[in-house]
Design an enzyme around this catalytic site. Structure first.
Site, PDB file in Angstrom:
ATOM      1  N   TYR A 484       0.795  -1.235   0.000  1.00  0.00           N
ATOM      2  CA  TYR A 484       0.000   0.000   0.000  1.00  0.00           C
ATOM      3  C   TYR A 484       0.824   1.280   0.000  1.00  0.00           C
ATOM      4  CZ  TYR A 484      -2.559  -3.778   2.403  1.00  0.00           C
ATOM      5  OH  TYR A 484      -3.066  -4.991   2.798  1.00  0.00           O
ATOM      6  N   HIS A 485       1.867   1.338  -0.815  1.00  0.00           N
ATOM      7  CA  HIS A 485       2.689   2.546  -0.891  1.00  0.00           C
ATOM      8  C   HIS A 485       2.829   3.042  -2.334  1.00  0.00           C
ATOM      9  CE1 HIS A 485       4.810   0.841   2.950  1.00  0.00           C
ATOM     10  NE2 HIS A 485       3.648   1.398   3.236  1.00  0.00           N
TER      11      HIS A 485
END
Length: 556
Positions: A484-485
């Site tokens: 999730y980056h």
């Protein structure tokens, strides 16, 4: 519950000095900082809800949101089929509420390595070196350890040590020491490398003690009483309106009705690495072939829009636990969690305040690197496929991601309908070095998980394989996914593929900026939530004229 949405039919005016699209980690900072000037009017447009429900406030309820089943405060995007992952479609949770992804993530406060920002400057983002951005990190940070050369003590974001980390999390740090990874009590201090407990963005005092300190809770909610700040929730921005080369406003839809919100000064996109390029494309700004494919008339051809997508690919090893002092989705574990909820409501402490990813490490995959290129997250439960695959057993998980991927993906459109999700193609493992780095990280993680310090908890491994390199590579391709980056799809720079200049102004247009993680030239070596808030702080000063050129003139 906070009432944050303006009443649609009672808005006295639909023209503002600044119109911000997206109330996420950077957008909340912008809205709060810009509205500090009472002579400036600000409108913040957010597609999601108010960002203050119990799922967001209670840290232990993260799993209920992150899975996207059901979609609670989560866009729950899917990627295109990934050839590097056996054709699987990856899962991309993104926050859909005030606070954005800071409302649904694990609250970890990590800034990255100083060299990451020096590299941004080397790539053409002048004014974004570590020396340039450090003051803005210190400004946002209200660290419970106090202020010093590396930390701010008086900022709006409460940064806290965990109140009650599990014994297994401390054992993980000991296991890392057995694997020759030294202890590090501050990943944001003079040295990033090492193993320790994460600091978290969490209230540590007052009525909200133990609650998540999202960007909305830290910045926006205290500002809601300002007469010059209008916040529209559950309102979808459909496109930016460009008139004579200038962003004149935004077309929005709410409850089936469309209205134009005009901007006297600037329109600022803060939708993140997926939604900001999507909004530019829907507005006719982007690569000519992408616009033509969806019948969108080009308003301004900008080939870099949606390109340069980078994300941290994550591989997980999961174990059952012989001890019960972890989190398990079984009757016994749920009773423990229920009791912990009662304690949390009274004291703000205990298991219900956990970020789950309580411990971690930054590691060099091989000698000679100038900074760690691997990050470990240790989770006090079995976190399988973003909590979309549930297990009743007590257990724990360890994640490893390669911090500087060479693979580059893209974001585009699936249609010209603003209600449709963007097309997301991270191109995971399209560069062979990424698989090699992740395999080195998996071997380090195996050594840590096999250390004596974790022996009292160590049960059977889920998804075991024969230990060969071929089997490991196959398991990575079968199960790895995002942690999730995502960043980089509206990157700043000076070359033809840059979308914004170092003042975050969209190249070739007036009155339009992008302020979020999409402007990062390269993904930083760590979690991206804190850097997104830093970008919001710095951009607000630029726009106000206090920390840089606040003008909105066209950039060649």
């Amino acid at each position: 519950m906070l009432a944050v949405a303006a009443t649609w039919s009672r808005l006295a005016a639909m023209e503002f000095d600044h119109v911000i699209i997206g109330g996420g980690s950077a957008g909340c900072v912008l809205a709060a900082r810009l509205s500090e000037d009472p002579h400036v009017s600000v409108c913040l447009i957010e597609a999601g809800g108010g960002g203050d429900d119990i799922f967001i406030r209670a840290p232990a309820l993260i799993p209920a949101m992150i899975s996207g089943r059901p979609r609670i405060n989560n866009y729950a995007f899917l990627t295109t089929p990934q050839p590097g992952l056996n054709g699987r479609r990856g899962f991309q949770p993104r926050g859909r509420a005030l606070g954005g992804s800071s409302a649904i993530n694990a609250m970890l406060y990590v800034r990255g390595h100083p060299r990451d920002y020096d590299e941004w400057a080397d790539l053409g983002a002048e004014g974004w070196s570590w020396a340039d951005v450090r003051p803005w990190f210190l400004q946002l940070e209200g660290n419970g350890r106090g202020g010093d050369d590396w930390h701010g003590g008086g900022g709006p974001v409460q940064i806290s040590d965990q109140s009650a980390p599990r014994r297994i999390s401390r054992a993980f740090v000991e296991a890392c020491a057995e694997a020759q990874i030294p202890r590090n009590d501050d990943f944001n201090g003079p040295e990033q490398a090492g193993a320790g407990l994460f600091q978290v963005k969490q209230f540590r005092q007052g009525q909200r003690k133990g609650e998540r300190c999202s960007a909305a809770a830290a910045y926006l909610f205290p500002a809601l009483g300002r007469a010059n700040l209008t916040v529209l929730t559950r309102t979808r921005a459909e496109r930016v309106l460009i008139e004579a080369g200038r962003a004149a406003g935004v077309l929005v839809r709410r409850n089936g009705r469309r209205r134009k919100i005009a901007a006297r000064g600037e329109v600022i996109l803060s939708g993140g690495a997926f939604n900001s390029p999507q909004m530019l494309l829907l507005s006719g700004i982007g690569p000519e072939d992408e616009l033509a494919a969806h019948g969108i008339a080009p308003v301004h051809v900008l080939p870099g829009v949606g390109q340069n997508l980078q994300d941290h690919l994550n591989y997980t090893i999961l174990h059952r636990s012989r001890r019960r002092d972890v989190v398990g989705l079984n009757p016994r574990g749920l009773v423990r969690l229920g009791r912990a909820a009662g304690k949390w409501r009274k004291t703000g402490e205990g298991l219900f305040a956990t970020p789950y990813a309580e411990a971690g490490a930054f590691v060099h995959s091989r000698p000679g690197l100038d900074r760690p290129d691997l990050q470990l997250h240790f989770v006090i439960g079995i976190e399988d496929d973003h909590m979309r695959r549930l297990h009743l057993a007590d257990g724990y998980s360890c994640h490893v991601c390669a911090l500087r991927p060479q693979s580059r993906g893209s974001v585009g459109l699936v249609s010209r309908n603003p209600a449709d999700p963007p097309r997301i193609d991270p191109a995971f493992l399209s560069h062979p070095e990424d698989l090699a780095t992740l395999m080195r990280g998996a071997r380090i993680m195996e050594r840590v998980l096999g250390a004596q310090a974790l022996a009292p908890w160590r049960g059977g491994r889920l998804y075991p394989h024969d230990g060969s390199d071929a089997a490991l590579a196959a398991d990575i391709r079968a199960r790895a996914d995002s942690i999730y980056h995502p960043v980089g799809t509206c990157r700043m720079g000076r070359d033809e593929m840059a979308v914004v200049d170092p003042q975050l102004r969209v190249r070739g247009l007036q009155g339009l900026r992008v302020v979020d993680a999409s402007v990062m030239p390269r993904v930083i070596g760590g979690n991206t939530g804190a850097p997104a808030m830093m970008i919001g702080e710095r951009a607000a000063a630029m726009i106000a004229g206090a920390g840089g050129d606040g003008g909105a003139k066209a950039i060649p």
